[in-house]
Scaffold this motif. Structure first.
Motif, mmCIF file in Angstrom:
data_model
loop_
_atom_site.group_PDB
_atom_site.id
_atom_site.type_symbol
_atom_site.label_atom_id
_atom_site.label_comp_id
_atom_site.label_asym_id
_atom_site.label_seq_id
_atom_site.Cartn_x
_atom_site.Cartn_y
_atom_site.Cartn_z
ATOM 1 N N LYS A 24 2.264 -5.401 -9.416
ATOM 2 C CA LYS A 24 2.467 -5.148 -10.848
ATOM 3 C C LYS A 24 1.427 -5.905 -11.678
ATOM 4 O O LYS A 24 0.908 -5.388 -12.652
ATOM 5 C CB LYS A 24 3.882 -5.521 -11.267
ATOM 6 C CG LYS A 24 4.916 -4.545 -10.736
ATOM 7 C CD LYS A 24 6.296 -4.875 -11.244
ATOM 8 C CE LYS A 24 7.306 -3.890 -10.720
ATOM 9 N NZ LYS A 24 7.232 -2.574 -11.327
ATOM 10 N N CYS A 25 1.112 -7.123 -11.282
ATOM 11 C CA CYS A 25 0.103 -7.906 -11.998
ATOM 12 C C CYS A 25 -1.275 -7.276 -11.873
ATOM 13 O O CYS A 25 -2.028 -7.220 -12.846
ATOM 14 C CB CYS A 25 0.054 -9.332 -11.459
ATOM 15 S SG CYS A 25 1.477 -10.312 -11.932
ATOM 16 N N GLN A 26 -1.599 -6.807 -10.701
ATOM 17 C CA GLN A 26 -2.901 -6.186 -10.489
ATOM 18 C C GLN A 26 -3.048 -4.915 -11.311
ATOM 19 O O GLN A 26 -4.134 -4.609 -11.792
ATOM 20 C CB GLN A 26 -3.099 -5.840 -9.016
ATOM 21 C CG GLN A 26 -3.371 -7.033 -8.142
ATOM 22 C CD GLN A 26 -3.560 -6.618 -6.701
ATOM 23 O OE1 GLN A 26 -2.672 -6.029 -6.101
ATOM 24 N NE2 GLN A 26 -4.712 -6.914 -6.161
ATOM 25 N N ASN A 27 -1.960 -4.166 -11.479
ATOM 26 C CA ASN A 27 -2.000 -2.881 -12.169
ATOM 27 C C ASN A 27 -1.804 -2.997 -13.679
ATOM 28 O O ASN A 27 -1.957 -2.015 -14.396
ATOM 29 C CB ASN A 27 -0.950 -1.931 -11.592
ATOM 30 C CG ASN A 27 -1.252 -1.561 -10.160
ATOM 31 O OD1 ASN A 27 -2.397 -1.548 -9.731
ATOM 32 N ND2 ASN A 27 -0.215 -1.282 -9.402
ATOM 33 N N ALA A 28 -1.467 -4.172 -14.166
ATOM 34 C CA ALA A 28 -1.190 -4.354 -15.593
ATOM 35 C C ALA A 28 -2.482 -4.373 -16.397
ATOM 36 O O ALA A 28 -3.514 -4.861 -15.944
ATOM 37 C CB ALA A 28 -0.427 -5.650 -15.814
ATOM 38 N N ASP A 29 -2.407 -3.836 -17.612
ATOM 39 C CA ASP A 29 -3.542 -3.893 -18.526
ATOM 40 C C ASP A 29 -3.693 -5.322 -19.032
ATOM 41 O O ASP A 29 -2.722 -6.021 -19.278
ATOM 42 C CB ASP A 29 -3.322 -2.966 -19.726
ATOM 43 C CG ASP A 29 -3.431 -1.504 -19.339
ATOM 44 O OD1 ASP A 29 -4.141 -1.203 -18.363
ATOM 45 O OD2 ASP A 29 -2.797 -0.676 -20.012
#
Length: 98
Positions: free
Chosen positions: A64-69
């Motif tokens: 989720k952190c990697q994919n967050a803007d």
């Protein structure tokens, strides 16, 4: 990049689908601490904590952190990992930033 650091935190996701006011991903020692952080730093209600959260694995939380803007521009993978390994709020709603 393979994570090699020893995981010392647990990760809790607050989601409006589960009764939370806003979305948040919080790193904490336990669920009670995560709920307290959510009400202190994210929720705009002064009520007694009654929001539930879902515990995520470190792999799920990291994804989720990697994919967050990134609001401030593109953080490097190292900077995202540093935030991820910290204690407290990791991801929060855009409405609270603007």
């Amino acid at each position: 990049m393979k994570m090699t650091a020893k995981i010392t935190h647990r990760y809790f996701e607050f989601n409006p689908k589960n009764g939370a006011d806003y979305y948040a991903l919080i790193s904490a020692k336990n669920k009670e601490e995560a709920i307290n952080v959510y009400y202190r730093d994210i929720s705009d209600r002064d009520d007694e904590p009654d929001t539930d959260c879902k515990e995520l694995t470190s792999a799920e939380a990291w994804k989720k952190c990697q994919n967050a803007d990134d609001v401030e521009g593109e953080l490097s993978i190292e900077e995202k990992l540093e935030e991820f390994e910290g204690n407290g709020v990791i991801l929060w709603p855009m409405e609270l930033i603007q």
